[in-house]
Write a protein that holds these residues in place. Structure first.
Motif, mmCIF file in Angstrom:
data_model
loop_
_atom_site.group_PDB
_atom_site.id
_atom_site.type_symbol
_atom_site.label_atom_id
_atom_site.label_comp_id
_atom_site.label_asym_id
_atom_site.label_seq_id
_atom_site.Cartn_x
_atom_site.Cartn_y
_atom_site.Cartn_z
ATOM 1 N N PHE A 139 -10.355 3.979 0.516
ATOM 2 C CA PHE A 139 -9.150 3.299 0.642
ATOM 3 C C PHE A 139 -8.614 3.133 1.991
ATOM 4 O O PHE A 139 -8.252 4.403 2.181
ATOM 5 C CB PHE A 139 -8.284 3.330 -0.520
ATOM 6 N N HIS A 140 -8.665 2.217 2.689
ATOM 7 C CA HIS A 140 -8.281 2.167 3.909
ATOM 8 C C HIS A 140 -7.547 0.573 4.178
ATOM 9 O O HIS A 140 -8.225 -0.225 5.066
ATOM 10 C CB HIS A 140 -9.300 2.196 5.053
ATOM 11 N N THR A 141 -6.636 0.428 3.127
ATOM 12 C CA THR A 141 -6.058 -1.013 3.070
ATOM 13 C C THR A 141 -5.619 -1.635 4.334
ATOM 14 O O THR A 141 -5.868 -2.798 4.859
ATOM 15 C CB THR A 141 -4.987 -0.866 2.432
ATOM 16 N N GLU A 142 -4.878 -0.757 5.315
ATOM 17 C CA GLU A 142 -4.464 -1.366 6.537
ATOM 18 C C GLU A 142 -5.705 -1.764 7.329
ATOM 19 O O GLU A 142 -5.625 -2.875 8.046
ATOM 20 C CB GLU A 142 -3.588 -0.624 7.211
ATOM 21 N N ASP A 143 -6.651 -0.854 7.383
ATOM 22 C CA ASP A 143 -7.884 -1.278 8.205
ATOM 23 C C ASP A 143 -8.696 -2.462 7.716
ATOM 24 O O ASP A 143 -9.293 -3.367 8.585
ATOM 25 C CB ASP A 143 -8.841 0.030 8.318
ATOM 26 N N GLU A 144 -8.717 -2.550 6.440
ATOM 27 C CA GLU A 144 -9.484 -3.763 5.892
ATOM 28 C C GLU A 144 -8.644 -4.989 6.147
ATOM 29 O O GLU A 144 -9.259 -5.896 6.487
ATOM 30 C CB GLU A 144 -9.669 -3.604 4.309
ATOM 31 N N LEU A 145 -7.367 -4.896 5.872
ATOM 32 C CA LEU A 145 -6.281 -6.097 6.210
ATOM 33 C C LEU A 145 -6.658 -6.633 7.500
ATOM 34 O O LEU A 145 -6.619 -7.568 7.968
ATOM 35 C CB LEU A 145 -5.155 -5.887 5.738
ATOM 36 N N GLU A 146 -6.798 -5.689 8.540
ATOM 37 C CA GLU A 146 -6.769 -6.114 9.980
ATOM 38 C C GLU A 146 -8.038 -6.753 10.321
ATOM 39 O O GLU A 146 -7.959 -7.467 10.773
ATOM 40 C CB GLU A 146 -6.510 -4.819 10.850
ATOM 41 N N LYS A 147 -8.797 -6.465 9.159
ATOM 42 C CA LYS A 147 -10.318 -7.164 9.513
ATOM 43 C C LYS A 147 -10.071 -8.593 8.833
ATOM 44 O O LYS A 147 -10.902 -9.521 9.596
ATOM 45 C CB LYS A 147 -11.591 -6.390 9.056
ATOM 46 N N LEU A 148 -9.307 -8.668 7.873
ATOM 47 C CA LEU A 148 -9.403 -9.992 7.304
ATOM 48 C C LEU A 148 -8.274 -10.812 7.586
ATOM 49 O O LEU A 148 -8.342 -12.149 7.538
ATOM 50 C CB LEU A 148 -9.199 -9.609 5.739
ATOM 51 N N SER A 149 -7.294 -10.361 8.507
ATOM 52 C CA SER A 149 -6.172 -11.230 8.726
ATOM 53 C C SER A 149 -5.406 -10.648 10.150
ATOM 54 O O SER A 149 -5.792 -9.561 10.378
ATOM 55 C CB SER A 149 -5.156 -11.143 7.656
ATOM 56 N N GLU A 150 -4.633 -11.221 10.591
ATOM 57 C CA GLU A 150 -3.576 -10.908 11.550
ATOM 58 C C GLU A 150 -2.272 -10.374 10.931
ATOM 59 O O GLU A 150 -1.892 -11.311 10.457
ATOM 60 C CB GLU A 150 -3.269 -12.106 12.516
ATOM 61 N N ILE A 151 -2.187 -8.858 11.045
ATOM 62 C CA ILE A 151 -0.874 -8.396 10.678
ATOM 63 C C ILE A 151 0.368 -8.820 11.364
ATOM 64 O O ILE A 151 0.212 -8.300 12.403
ATOM 65 C CB ILE A 151 -1.263 -7.061 9.983
ATOM 66 N N ILE A 152 0.982 -9.612 10.701
ATOM 67 C CA ILE A 152 2.244 -10.068 11.800
ATOM 68 C C ILE A 152 3.461 -9.135 11.291
ATOM 69 O O ILE A 152 4.537 -9.254 12.076
ATOM 70 C CB ILE A 152 2.702 -11.460 11.513
ATOM 71 N N LEU A 153 3.446 -8.390 10.328
ATOM 72 C CA LEU A 153 4.597 -7.495 10.100
ATOM 73 C C LEU A 153 4.087 -6.408 9.311
ATOM 74 O O LEU A 153 3.424 -6.298 8.308
ATOM 75 C CB LEU A 153 5.601 -8.153 9.306
ATOM 76 N N LYS A 154 4.307 -5.137 9.652
ATOM 77 C CA LYS A 154 4.276 -3.824 8.846
ATOM 78 C C LYS A 154 5.394 -3.342 8.518
ATOM 79 O O LYS A 154 6.290 -2.939 9.457
ATOM 80 C CB LYS A 154 3.410 -2.703 9.664
ATOM 81 N N GLU A 155 5.959 -3.468 7.333
ATOM 82 C CA GLU A 155 7.283 -2.946 6.777
ATOM 83 C C GLU A 155 7.327 -1.737 5.915
ATOM 84 O O GLU A 155 6.625 -1.809 5.024
ATOM 85 C CB GLU A 155 7.905 -4.213 6.170
ATOM 86 N N GLU A 156 7.832 -0.567 6.453
ATOM 87 C CA GLU A 156 7.776 0.514 5.756
ATOM 88 C C GLU A 156 9.151 0.287 4.744
ATOM 89 O O GLU A 156 10.248 0.227 5.266
ATOM 90 C CB GLU A 156 7.993 1.860 6.771
ATOM 91 N N LYS B 31 1.014 -1.179 -0.031
ATOM 92 C CA LYS B 31 -0.065 -0.151 0.061
ATOM 93 C C LYS B 31 0.832 1.284 -0.127
ATOM 94 O O LYS B 31 2.059 1.239 0.453
ATOM 95 C CB LYS B 31 -0.939 0.112 1.290
ATOM 96 N N ARG B 32 0.252 2.340 -0.416
ATOM 97 C CA ARG B 32 1.040 3.558 -0.273
ATOM 98 C C ARG B 32 1.277 3.876 1.036
ATOM 99 O O ARG B 32 0.334 3.607 1.656
ATOM 100 C CB ARG B 32 0.303 4.649 -1.136
ATOM 101 N N LEU B 33 2.140 4.883 1.336
ATOM 102 C CA LEU B 33 2.361 5.416 2.577
ATOM 103 C C LEU B 33 1.236 6.068 3.147
ATOM 104 O O LEU B 33 0.542 5.868 4.209
ATOM 105 C CB LEU B 33 3.649 6.109 2.706
ATOM 106 N N HIS B 34 0.715 6.983 2.269
ATOM 107 C CA HIS B 34 -0.533 7.752 2.541
ATOM 108 C C HIS B 34 -1.704 7.448 1.442
ATOM 109 O O HIS B 34 -1.440 7.834 0.266
ATOM 110 C CB HIS B 34 -0.488 9.266 2.499
ATOM 111 N N GLU B 35 -2.524 6.889 1.952
ATOM 112 C CA GLU B 35 -3.716 6.499 1.008
ATOM 113 C C GLU B 35 -4.795 7.873 0.778
ATOM 114 O O GLU B 35 -5.422 7.884 1.860
ATOM 115 C CB GLU B 35 -4.459 5.331 1.347
ATOM 116 N N ARG B 36 -4.605 8.559 -0.362
ATOM 117 C CA ARG B 36 -5.726 9.612 -0.716
ATOM 118 C C ARG B 36 -6.717 9.433 -1.244
ATOM 119 O O ARG B 36 -7.583 10.235 -1.142
ATOM 120 C CB ARG B 36 -4.733 10.608 -1.190
ATOM 121 N N THR B 37 -6.862 8.098 -1.929
ATOM 122 C CA THR B 37 -7.891 7.887 -2.732
ATOM 123 C C THR B 37 -9.215 7.416 -1.830
ATOM 124 O O THR B 37 -8.852 7.042 -0.607
ATOM 125 C CB THR B 37 -7.648 6.720 -3.545
ATOM 126 N N GLU B 38 -10.328 8.051 -2.227
ATOM 127 C CA GLU B 38 -11.602 7.987 -1.377
ATOM 128 C C GLU B 38 -11.907 6.455 -1.119
ATOM 129 O O GLU B 38 -11.822 5.744 -2.160
ATOM 130 C CB GLU B 38 -12.623 8.649 -1.987
#
Length: 166
Positions: A119-136, A110-117
């Protein structure tokens, strides 16, 4: 059924997210690579998959979404950021379900800052899965970036974590 696990790769445009994904996928040595073909809303085509080589993960004719199979497990690879593809991660997962493809693990860019209306990729992914690593991902400016220890460490970390969780 256990909750799916995932890794979230994020960074600015052209920071190396797709290049990182390609290298991770090469190192994982998949048994199979499927490109997920998702036609645009106004196209009459259906969602489908097409077998491709691992090199297609970036620079190929794909949209940036793939399913790789390792040890019989399906890993969803979203190498092109969801905002760039103009499709939310929830919809991508729904398409996989529609195609009867069970996803065991996901690596999502995902982009660092999602500006597209909407789009909340991190929030959606947290509902679908357990995020075990967030790598910038930050661009490694050197021409020979693949020789840099920071590059090697990044790839090793993601590969080891993926293999340990499938």
């Amino acid at each position: 059924m256990n909750k799916m696990k995932s890794i979230l790769i994020y960074g600015k445009k052209d920071s190396g997210k797709s290049t990182t994904m390609l290298e991770v996928c090469k190192r994982l040595k998949p048994e199979k690579v499927l490109m997920l073909i998702m036609p645009k809303k106004d196209e009459a085509k259906k969602n489908e998959t097409k077998e491709v080589s691992v090199e297609n993960i970036i620079g190929g004719d794909g949209n940036g979404t793939y399913i790789i199979t390792i040890k019989g497990k399906n890993i969803l690879i979203v190498a092109g950021a969801t905002t760039e593809q103009k499709i939310r991660i929830t919809i991508i997962i729904e398409i996989c379900i529609e195609l009867n493809i069970e996803i065991d693990f996901a690596i999502v860019a995902k982009r660092l800052h999602e500006r597209t209306e909407n789009f909340h990729t991190e929030d959606e992914l947290e509902k679908l899965s357990e995020i075990i690593l967030k790598e910038e991902i930050k661009k490694i400016p050197e021409e020979n970036y693949k020789e840099q220890q920071s590059w090697k460490d990044r790839i090793d970390r993601i590969v080891k974590l993926t293999l340990a969780n499938i």
